[in-house]
Scaffold this motif. Structure first.
Motif, PDB file in Angstrom:
ATOM      1  N   THR A 279       0.621  -1.291  -0.165  1.00 41.12           N
ATOM      2  CA  THR A 279      -0.004  -0.163  -0.117  1.00 41.12           C
ATOM      3  C   THR A 279       0.970   1.244   0.391  1.00 41.12           C
ATOM      4  O   THR A 279       0.552   2.196  -0.809  1.00 41.12           O
ATOM      5  CB  THR A 279      -0.737  -0.204   1.164  1.00 41.12           C
ATOM      6  N   TYR A 295      -7.879  -1.939  -2.055  1.00 36.07           N
ATOM      7  CA  TYR A 295      -9.167  -2.023  -1.218  1.00 36.07           C
ATOM      8  C   TYR A 295      -9.772  -2.985  -1.248  1.00 36.07           C
ATOM      9  O   TYR A 295     -10.321  -3.583  -0.567  1.00 36.07           O
ATOM     10  CB  TYR A 295      -9.114  -0.349  -1.659  1.00 36.07           C
ATOM     11  N   ASN A 351      -8.092  -0.375   5.150  1.00 36.52           N
ATOM     12  CA  ASN A 351      -7.904   1.323   5.149  1.00 36.52           C
ATOM     13  C   ASN A 351      -6.864   1.637   5.928  1.00 36.52           C
ATOM     14  O   ASN A 351      -6.436   2.925   5.883  1.00 36.52           O
ATOM     15  CB  ASN A 351      -9.646   0.560   5.883  1.00 36.52           C
ATOM     16  N   PRO A 418     -14.077   0.797  -0.493  1.00 40.46           N
ATOM     17  CA  PRO A 418     -14.058  -1.049  -0.256  1.00 40.46           C
ATOM     18  C   PRO A 418     -14.850  -1.534  -0.469  1.00 40.46           C
ATOM     19  O   PRO A 418     -15.150  -2.735  -0.573  1.00 40.46           O
ATOM     20  CB  PRO A 418     -13.411  -0.905   1.526  1.00 40.46           C
TER      21      PRO A 418
END
Length: 488
Positions: A279, A295, A351, A418
């Motif tokens: 990420t 995601y 997240n 998401p």
């Protein structure tokens, strides 16, 4: 997603093996070998250490992952690593001086309700430092995409060390008090093992030249200290605050319930070991579409796997508590409450990694501070009224609000989403499976009951998700397993 799936599967297997060992510790050896009082004391010490370790680590385990990809030469990387290894000392040294000078006041405050705590408060920062440097060395191997051994040390080796010392208590080779004191040595040994492996993955060389962006590193670390402290506080502040309001035995009951509910988060912990650096890399390179795709994939995959664990726990929870001493049965409500909060946090995918590596991490921090204050206030209100159930309610409300706030922030500010229609399908499958299996049990021994229901739940849940193709990644793994079993 190839390397993500590969290492996530290995990490998940390792983590679940660790949880089997942890289950033996938490559900059998701790209650029977240590007893309620010393189990409660152990839970208090470790939870408090977990609350403060992000502060003692100065947040640099996250900083290392965020900034590492910005350095190209070995000299730059060496200078950066040296800097982040030294930064925690800016916090550790003053805290130890202040703690030494005011130990009596701090220990007296912490032992107001439970006098046994007084002599052990000093162990909390020692274990916290070990936790902090363990995570720093673990971050070093993560940025080199070698997370599996770190998972082994954290999830298996640490618990094996604890099991060995618990058996020593059982055979009267050491006393319960010696076991409590041994916790510091156990965490130190784990940290040293992680350090040796980090040196093997990529030798750590010290270069005391200041990195070119040292100011940005310090600023980011400062905010991540608070962010990490908030996240850990929301996880463990309940056990720490229970000590201030009710007898320490209740921490033992609460710890068992929390351990059971925490199993739900294992897939997330395993996947995040490898998705976090990926990420960070995608965000550094500005690859928005690939990040959004990652995601969604992490969210639905974790929802399916975590949902199976959640429903498996909830439909068997009554039988599971028949295997524990009767005093522990009051924790069933805690398992349901914390389990639901863990599930909601789970389906947010990567997240946290997105937020911590974005330019918005400062803004989310202030929101987190507000929610941390909210969590402490709710615990102060609910624990005196409802005991361990009150702590569970406070945790559910706090974590849910914090997770919702982070979700909305990523959606609104970063245009990353998401969820999809398959999120609702997965939720429907979970709900139907729970309703189908919760209200009946086999008239057998609890262990046999749990095994049979778990097999039936797994077959039905996996079959439905597989046939509906809720997650391509999940189907890929299931198909691979079926091929090895020669079923397809």
């Amino acid at each position: 997603m190839g390397i993500v799936i590969n290492q996530s599967i290995k990490n998940t297997i390792i983590t679940y093996i660790g949880f089997v060992i942890g289950a033996a510790n938490a559900l059998f050896m701790y209650p029977h070998f240590l007893g309620e009082t010393y189990y409660g004391l152990t839970g208090y010490i470790l939870s408090s250490a977990n609350v403060i370790f992000p502060l003692l680590a100065f947040g640099v385990h996250n900083t290392l992952i965020k900034f590492f990809t910005q350095y190209k030469t070995d000299q730059e990387k060496s200078s950066f690593l040296t800097f982040v290894l030294v930064l925690p000392l800016l916090v550790i040294i003053p805290i130890f001086i202040a703690g030494t000078l005011s130990y009596d006041w701090i220990a007296t405050f912490c032992s107001t309700k439970n006098a046994i705590v007084y002599d052990y408060v000093w162990q909390i920062p020692v274990i916290g430092i070990c936790m902090g440097y363990f995570e720093i060395f673990y971050a070093w191997v993560k940025v080199h995409l070698q997370s599996v051994f770190g998972s082994f040390v954290k999830e298996i080796l640490l618990r094996v060390f604890i099991s060995i010392f618990l058996f020593c208590v059982y055979f009267n080779w050491i006393s319960t008090l010696t076991f409590i004191n041994s916790l510091m040595g156990i965490y130190l040994a784990s940290t040293l093992v992680m350090f040796v492996y980090a040196m093997k993955v990529r030798r750590i060389t010290f270069n005391f030249k200041m990195p070119k962006n040292s100011k940005a590193i310090v600023v980011y670390s400062f905010f991540i200290i608070l962010s990490g402290s908030i996240a850990n506080m929301l996880l463990d502040i309940d056990k720490t605050m229970l000590n201030q309001y009710i007898e320490i035995e209740n921490i033992a009951y609460y710890s068992v319930a929390i351990f059971i509910a925490t199993v739900i988060a294992v897939p997330s912990r395993a996947m995040h070991q490898i998705t976090y650096p990926i990420t960070a890399k995608l965000m550094t390179e500005g690859k928005h579409d690939e990040l959004n795709d990652l995601y969604k994939k992490t969210s639905i995959t974790l929802q399916i796997v975590g949902g199976l664990v959640l429903v498996g726990i909830l439909v068997n929870i009554k039988q599971l508590y028949l295997l524990l001493p009767a005093n522990y049965s009051g924790g069933i409500f805690v398992v349901f409450t914390i389990g639901i909060s863990k599930y909601f946090d789970l389906i947010l995918g990567n997240n946290n990694a997105i937020i911590f590596n974005s330019k918005y991490y400062k803004a989310v921090l202030f929101l987190g501070l507000l929610l941390a204050f909210f969590a402490i206030t709710l615990n102060m209100l609910f624990i005196p009224m409802y005991g361990i159930n009150g702590a569970a309610l406070a945790t559910l409300i706090s974590i849910t609000l914090y997770s919702l706030a982070k979700l909305l922030f990523v959606v609104i500010k970063m245009k990353l989403y998401p969820f999809s229609i398959k999120t609702l399908y997965s939720l429907g499958i979970l709900t139907a499976t729970f309703l189908l299996f919760y209200y009946w049990d086999f008239p057998f021994n609890p262990i046999l009951n749990i095994v049979l229901k778990s097999i039936l739940v797994t077959i039905l849940y996996v079959f439905v998700n597989y046939k509906l193709v809720i997650s391509a990644e999940f189907n890929q793994v299931v198909h691979s397993i079926l091929q090895k079993l020669r079923l397809v």
